[in-house]
Design a protein around this motif. Structure first.
Motif, PDB file in Angstrom:
ATOM      1  N   LEU A 145       0.835  -1.204   0.000  1.00  0.00           N
ATOM      2  CA  LEU A 145       0.000   0.000   0.000  1.00  0.00           C
ATOM      3  C   LEU A 145       0.868   1.252   0.000  1.00  0.00           C
ATOM      4  O   LEU A 145       0.597   2.234  -0.687  1.00  0.00           O
ATOM      5  CB  LEU A 145      -0.920   0.015   1.227  1.00  0.00           C
ATOM      6  CG  LEU A 145      -2.160  -0.885   1.124  1.00  0.00           C
ATOM      7  CD1 LEU A 145      -2.812  -1.059   2.482  1.00  0.00           C
ATOM      8  CD2 LEU A 145      -3.151  -0.261   0.143  1.00  0.00           C
ATOM      9  N   ARG A 146       1.956   1.209   0.787  1.00  0.00           N
ATOM     10  CA  ARG A 146       2.810   2.399   0.907  1.00  0.00           C
ATOM     11  C   ARG A 146       3.573   2.679  -0.379  1.00  0.00           C
ATOM     12  O   ARG A 146       3.954   3.809  -0.650  1.00  0.00           O
ATOM     13  CB  ARG A 146       3.798   2.209   2.063  1.00  0.00           C
ATOM     14  CG  ARG A 146       3.120   2.320   3.407  1.00  0.00           C
ATOM     15  CD  ARG A 146       4.110   2.445   4.544  1.00  0.00           C
ATOM     16  NE  ARG A 146       3.392   2.461   5.819  1.00  0.00           N
ATOM     17  CZ  ARG A 146       3.807   1.876   6.933  1.00  0.00           C
ATOM     18  NH1 ARG A 146       4.966   1.228   6.947  1.00  0.00           N
ATOM     19  NH2 ARG A 146       3.099   1.952   8.038  1.00  0.00           N
ATOM     20  N   LEU A 191      -4.406   2.471  -6.841  1.00  0.00           N
ATOM     21  CA  LEU A 191      -5.212   2.053  -5.700  1.00  0.00           C
ATOM     22  C   LEU A 191      -6.493   2.869  -5.635  1.00  0.00           C
ATOM     23  O   LEU A 191      -6.522   4.015  -6.064  1.00  0.00           O
ATOM     24  CB  LEU A 191      -4.432   2.300  -4.398  1.00  0.00           C
ATOM     25  CG  LEU A 191      -3.197   1.436  -4.161  1.00  0.00           C
ATOM     26  CD1 LEU A 191      -2.419   1.953  -2.964  1.00  0.00           C
ATOM     27  CD2 LEU A 191      -3.612  -0.009  -3.932  1.00  0.00           C
ATOM     28  N   PRO A 192      -7.561   2.288  -5.128  1.00  0.00           N
ATOM     29  CA  PRO A 192      -8.768   3.101  -4.944  1.00  0.00           C
ATOM     30  C   PRO A 192      -8.487   4.207  -3.926  1.00  0.00           C
ATOM     31  O   PRO A 192      -7.690   4.021  -3.006  1.00  0.00           O
ATOM     32  CB  PRO A 192      -9.815   2.118  -4.412  1.00  0.00           C
ATOM     33  CG  PRO A 192      -9.068   0.906  -4.003  1.00  0.00           C
ATOM     34  CD  PRO A 192      -7.739   0.905  -4.673  1.00  0.00           C
ATOM     35  N   ASP A 193      -9.156   5.342  -4.095  1.00  0.00           N
ATOM     36  CA  ASP A 193      -8.950   6.459  -3.192  1.00  0.00           C
ATOM     37  C   ASP A 193      -9.371   6.085  -1.775  1.00  0.00           C
ATOM     38  O   ASP A 193      -8.614   6.223  -0.819  1.00  0.00           O
ATOM     39  CB  ASP A 193      -9.770   7.648  -3.721  1.00  0.00           C
ATOM     40  CG  ASP A 193      -9.557   8.879  -2.880  1.00  0.00           C
ATOM     41  OD1 ASP A 193      -8.450   9.025  -2.340  1.00  0.00           O
ATOM     42  OD2 ASP A 193     -10.497   9.686  -2.754  1.00  0.00           O
ATOM     43  N   LEU A 194     -10.589   5.567  -1.643  1.00  0.00           N
ATOM     44  CA  LEU A 194     -11.095   5.167  -0.333  1.00  0.00           C
ATOM     45  C   LEU A 194     -11.537   3.714  -0.399  1.00  0.00           C
ATOM     46  O   LEU A 194     -12.193   3.306  -1.357  1.00  0.00           O
ATOM     47  CB  LEU A 194     -12.309   6.021   0.058  1.00  0.00           C
ATOM     48  CG  LEU A 194     -12.039   7.466   0.471  1.00  0.00           C
ATOM     49  CD1 LEU A 194     -13.349   8.205   0.668  1.00  0.00           C
ATOM     50  CD2 LEU A 194     -11.198   7.514   1.743  1.00  0.00           C
ATOM     51  N   PHE A 195     -11.162   2.926   0.609  1.00  0.00           N
ATOM     52  CA  PHE A 195     -11.705   1.573   0.705  1.00  0.00           C
ATOM     53  C   PHE A 195     -11.722   1.164   2.154  1.00  0.00           C
ATOM     54  O   PHE A 195     -11.084   1.794   3.003  1.00  0.00           O
ATOM     55  CB  PHE A 195     -10.930   0.585  -0.171  1.00  0.00           C
ATOM     56  CG  PHE A 195      -9.457   0.521   0.126  1.00  0.00           C
ATOM     57  CD1 PHE A 195      -8.583   1.438  -0.432  1.00  0.00           C
ATOM     58  CD2 PHE A 195      -8.947  -0.465   0.954  1.00  0.00           C
ATOM     59  CE1 PHE A 195      -7.219   1.380  -0.156  1.00  0.00           C
ATOM     60  CE2 PHE A 195      -7.586  -0.534   1.227  1.00  0.00           C
ATOM     61  CZ  PHE A 195      -6.722   0.401   0.671  1.00  0.00           C
ATOM     62  N   TYR A 196     -12.486   0.129   2.476  1.00  0.00           N
ATOM     63  CA  TYR A 196     -12.784  -0.162   3.872  1.00  0.00           C
ATOM     64  C   TYR A 196     -12.419  -1.570   4.270  1.00  0.00           C
ATOM     65  O   TYR A 196     -12.462  -1.929   5.422  1.00  0.00           O
ATOM     66  CB  TYR A 196     -14.263   0.123   4.150  1.00  0.00           C
ATOM     67  CG  TYR A 196     -14.640   1.471   3.599  1.00  0.00           C
ATOM     68  CD1 TYR A 196     -14.272   2.621   4.290  1.00  0.00           C
ATOM     69  CD2 TYR A 196     -15.255   1.604   2.354  1.00  0.00           C
ATOM     70  CE1 TYR A 196     -14.540   3.871   3.770  1.00  0.00           C
ATOM     71  CE2 TYR A 196     -15.524   2.858   1.827  1.00  0.00           C
ATOM     72  CZ  TYR A 196     -15.158   3.984   2.537  1.00  0.00           C
ATOM     73  OH  TYR A 196     -15.414   5.227   2.014  1.00  0.00           O
ATOM     74  N   LEU A 205     -10.431  -3.023   7.403  1.00  0.00           N
ATOM     75  CA  LEU A 205      -9.153  -2.354   7.690  1.00  0.00           C
ATOM     76  C   LEU A 205      -8.893  -2.208   9.180  1.00  0.00           C
ATOM     77  O   LEU A 205      -7.751  -2.308   9.625  1.00  0.00           O
ATOM     78  CB  LEU A 205      -9.125  -0.977   7.019  1.00  0.00           C
ATOM     79  CG  LEU A 205      -9.127  -0.964   5.491  1.00  0.00           C
ATOM     80  CD1 LEU A 205      -8.866   0.446   4.984  1.00  0.00           C
ATOM     81  CD2 LEU A 205      -8.087  -1.927   4.930  1.00  0.00           C
ATOM     82  N   ASP A 210     -22.209   4.251   0.510  1.00  0.00           N
ATOM     83  CA  ASP A 210     -22.713   5.590   0.190  1.00  0.00           C
ATOM     84  C   ASP A 210     -23.550   5.572  -1.092  1.00  0.00           C
ATOM     85  O   ASP A 210     -24.515   6.326  -1.215  1.00  0.00           O
ATOM     86  CB  ASP A 210     -21.581   6.624   0.121  1.00  0.00           C
ATOM     87  CG  ASP A 210     -20.449   6.161  -0.765  1.00  0.00           C
ATOM     88  OD1 ASP A 210     -20.188   4.946  -0.815  1.00  0.00           O
ATOM     89  OD2 ASP A 210     -19.826   7.011  -1.421  1.00  0.00           O
TER      90      ASP A 210
END
Lengths: 482, 482
Positions: A182-183, A188-193, A210, A270
């Motif tokens: 990830l780093r 990558l998707p902007d926001l994910f859970y 997460l 959302d």
């Protein structure tokens, strides 16, 4: 201890700079909309840009919707690149169409490139083919393919609502490996859970939220963390079904899978909130005899009038049927005018009782609480309620009408009692038919695959009107006149 | 490429073991409910436990709701500790009350201890005081205080819906420090989606979504990652307002703050989805003349009958008012019975047109699209639509009624023309009054702080009935009879 503040109150500290445009309920104030409108009319572009500078995309969209039609694209032009691309995705459909049509395709392409696929599809789906092709051609290959694939799914399917940007990891990975990946960045998707755990064939095995992921030591394997009772969304599932899954299982996000259970995208809650709102709205509007397409406040008058005309014409058919029943008894009414005075009461009570039952039925069908397993019980319940209230109003109305009829000296002596009894009997029959129609009509429509909200009201009103007039006037013709 | 699968289809691999009880739309099958019911009747407890073993809490709740009243607590007893505590939070209110009442307080306390504060409050809020005290006393101190504080907030406020378990970090922390802290355990919320950044006074400065947090190197400071246009929810905000914020800004979670902007809890979107559904349902039910408390399928018959009786009684008042208008013209009707035949058409069309406008208005008030800034424009729009459709149906009905009246040989020669003209004029007047009442009544109610969905329908029907009958019969009395 409850802090002593009044409901909904914000303190100065709570309000951000951009909230000057918002009231304490976080809606745009009428004054703010007016001041933007004025600065547009004054061509004071600097002031306009200043006013809009700190608006969040959702508020910017509200502002555009509340401006008069002529001024909307003018504002878009004045703002230029200051307009966040997300604003387009937030707009009401008819306003978005209006703005998209006025915008140069190159500018639309720029905005679309910055959006997630679900939002991008939302923006371009209603463009005409030539314009959409031009926008697609202006995107880079990866964006174009993703957007094209999204548009290939049917409207209102999971495939259309999902975003293709997901974060998936092989099952043998450890927490540490994932964090390093990830780093290091990348697509990558902007926001994910959650992290979706996949096998080498990209088949979804499970997922790790997460927050659970973050609590685990670096050397933990994903397979030790993942929940395997994951709810998967088939890519062609209808949005209403998807919303049901999210609501029922309290999901925040869910993997979208193809027929081989391979991960093709992700849906987030959302988007679902909007679907829940839309679907509930559709039922509300359908019961009120309104098409959803004409329920927005920016739809032009001729379109609204046309759409409502159709519903009113259907209603006219019902009304004429009821009139026909009445005309059958014109001789009776001529003899006893009191019948004409009282008959709307029977129809009105029946109509209302039918609407009550129908509303409850439509709502419980929508939430899937009314099922094959309990239909029989619910019909029994509605019958009981109808008989109780039918009897109550029969007594109430029968006695009142009898006394009134005697008081005005209508008919011969004692005819008030007969009129009262006729009204009472008609009341019970009408209320019972209202209760039965109110539950059986929507259940039957649903069973035959029709939308119970759309067509039920007309059927139910027809039944209550016809039964009501027929019972009341028919009984009167037999016992009062004959 | 679109995989060729039919809508909503699951493959064998998609379906988990526990999904045997579910149909392809993930609803419990009627057969499954029946087989559990039978195994309960047979006292075959082992089979019952086996059948329910893999059910998710939401499905378990559905099962309990669909069983007949007598069997619900029986199932709870048979399952014993196998029943997940979350099931209690998922149940429909009236079923939960039924089960909670039958359950020993010690068992309730055990379940409550495992739930987040928002779910726990949900479970105990309707218990009677003595039982609730006993449950609270059985909790450990921290749980008890948290739950007590939650219950002290008003029903339907953010304070009641929030969970007190949050994850907050001081602004000077680095990503690495936070990860270490998370890994070391302690009292952490089970699921969370962002790290709230607070100052030493626990005032919320911003937040970092976990996905952004995970992409940053260990030595990054939170202040460099956090979004500062965070939407904060005041602890006393009404749930409807909270839902509006979540919908508008596409939030997944949000910090709940007290009057000094200090963090007191967290709201997550899964609670909000329920609020959106509930609020939309309330409008739907209110327009249909139904209280929300009686819309569940497990509410006992006398309670439903009583609640509907009240609404029907209000409607009766309207109907009697309309009858009174008709009785004013009894002499006219006696002379021309055709009026009695046609008058329900006028009332019915008016009522339907009024309902259409009212439905659109209620919906746009709920979504806050109908605001002070555009009310005037919307009233103009409704007036135009009413006049257009009023004129259309005036021509259609006037001509038809005139021809019909001549055909049945009613009245003198040429009186068909007059009757048609009277009906046409009454139609325009009624439709216009319907459009105006449909928009002005809900807007006015809203301005005075009343719920526009609850009381509007009665007002609007009263207006359309009274205006409709008065216009039609009044004009007939003047031009046709006089």
């Amino acid at each position: 201890m409850v802090p002593e503040i009044s409901e909904g109150q914000f303190t100065d500290d709570t309000v951000d700079a951009n909230d000057a445009a918002l009231d304490e309920r976080m809606s745009l104030t009428a004054e703010f909309v007016r001041s933007v409108d004025e600065s547009l009319l004054d061509e004071d572009n600097e002031k306009t840009r200043g006013l809009c500078e700190e608006l969040r995309p959702a508020d910017m969209a509200d502002l555009l919707e509340q401006l008069p039609e002529g001024r909307r694209y003018h504002l878009v032009e004045v703002l230029g690149p200051q307009l966040a691309p997300e604003t387009l995705a937030e707009l009401a459909e008819e306003v978005r169409d209006e703005i998209i049509e006025a915008m140069p395709n190159a500018q639309i392409a720029e905005a679309v490139a910055e959006l997630d696929t679900d939002e991008a599809a939302f923006v371009v789906q209603d463009m005409d083919d030539a314009d959409r092709e031009e926008v697609l051609a202006a995107l880079d290959l990866a964006d174009r393919l993703a957007l094209q694939a999204s548009l290939d799914y049917p409207d209102e399917s999971a495939g259309r609502l999902m975003q293709r940007e997901v974060f998936a990891a092989p099952s043998f990975s450890t927490v540490g490996q994932i964090i390093d990946r990830l780093r290091s960045g990348g697509r990558l998707p902007d926001l994910f859970y959650e992290v979706f755990v996949v096998d080498p064939g990209y088949k979804v095995l499970g997922s790790v939220p997460l927050s659970r992921f973050l609590k685990a030591p670096r050397d933990t394997r994903l397979t030790d963390l993942m929940a395997d009772d994951l709810v998967r969304v088939p890519v062609l599932m209808d949005q209403e079904e998807v919303a049901y899954l999210f609501e029922k299982y309290n999901l925040i996000s869910a993997p979208v899978v193809d027929e081989s259970d391979r991960l093709v995208g992700m849906m987030t809650v959302d988007d679902v909130v909007e679907v829940v709102r839309t679907e509930a709205d559709e039922d509300l509007l359908a019961l009120g005899g309104v098409d959803r397409e004409e329920s927005g406040l920016s739809v032009p008058v001729p379109k609204i009038a046309r759409s409502r005309f159709i519903w009113l014409a259907v209603n006219l058919g019902t009304a004429i049927l009821a009139s026909f029943v009445i005309s059958f008894f014109d001789a009776t009414i001529e003899q006893v005018v009191a019948l004409a005075v009282l008959m709307p009461i029977v129809a009105s009570m029946g109509g209302n009782a039918g609407t009550q039952t129908l509303t409850v039925a439509v709502r419980n069908l929508a939430t899937r609480d009314l099922t094959g397993a309990n239909t029989f019980r619910v019909v029994g319940r509605e019958t009981a309620v109808s008989l109780i209230n039918g009897a109550a109003f029969a007594v109430l109305l029968g006695v009142t009408a009898g006394i009134w009829y005697e008081a005005i000296g209508g008919g011969g002596p004692g005819e008030g009692v007969i009129l009262g009894a006729v009204l009472a009997a008609a009341m019970v029959v009408t209320m019972l038919s209202a209760g039965l129609a109110g539950i059986l009509v929507p259940v039957t429509l649903q069973r035959f695959g029709a939308d119970p909200a759309v067509s039920s009201a007309v059927f139910v009103t027809t039944v209550t009107d016809v039964v009501g007039f027929f019972a009341f006037l028919g009984l009167a013709a037999i016992f009062l006149v004959g």
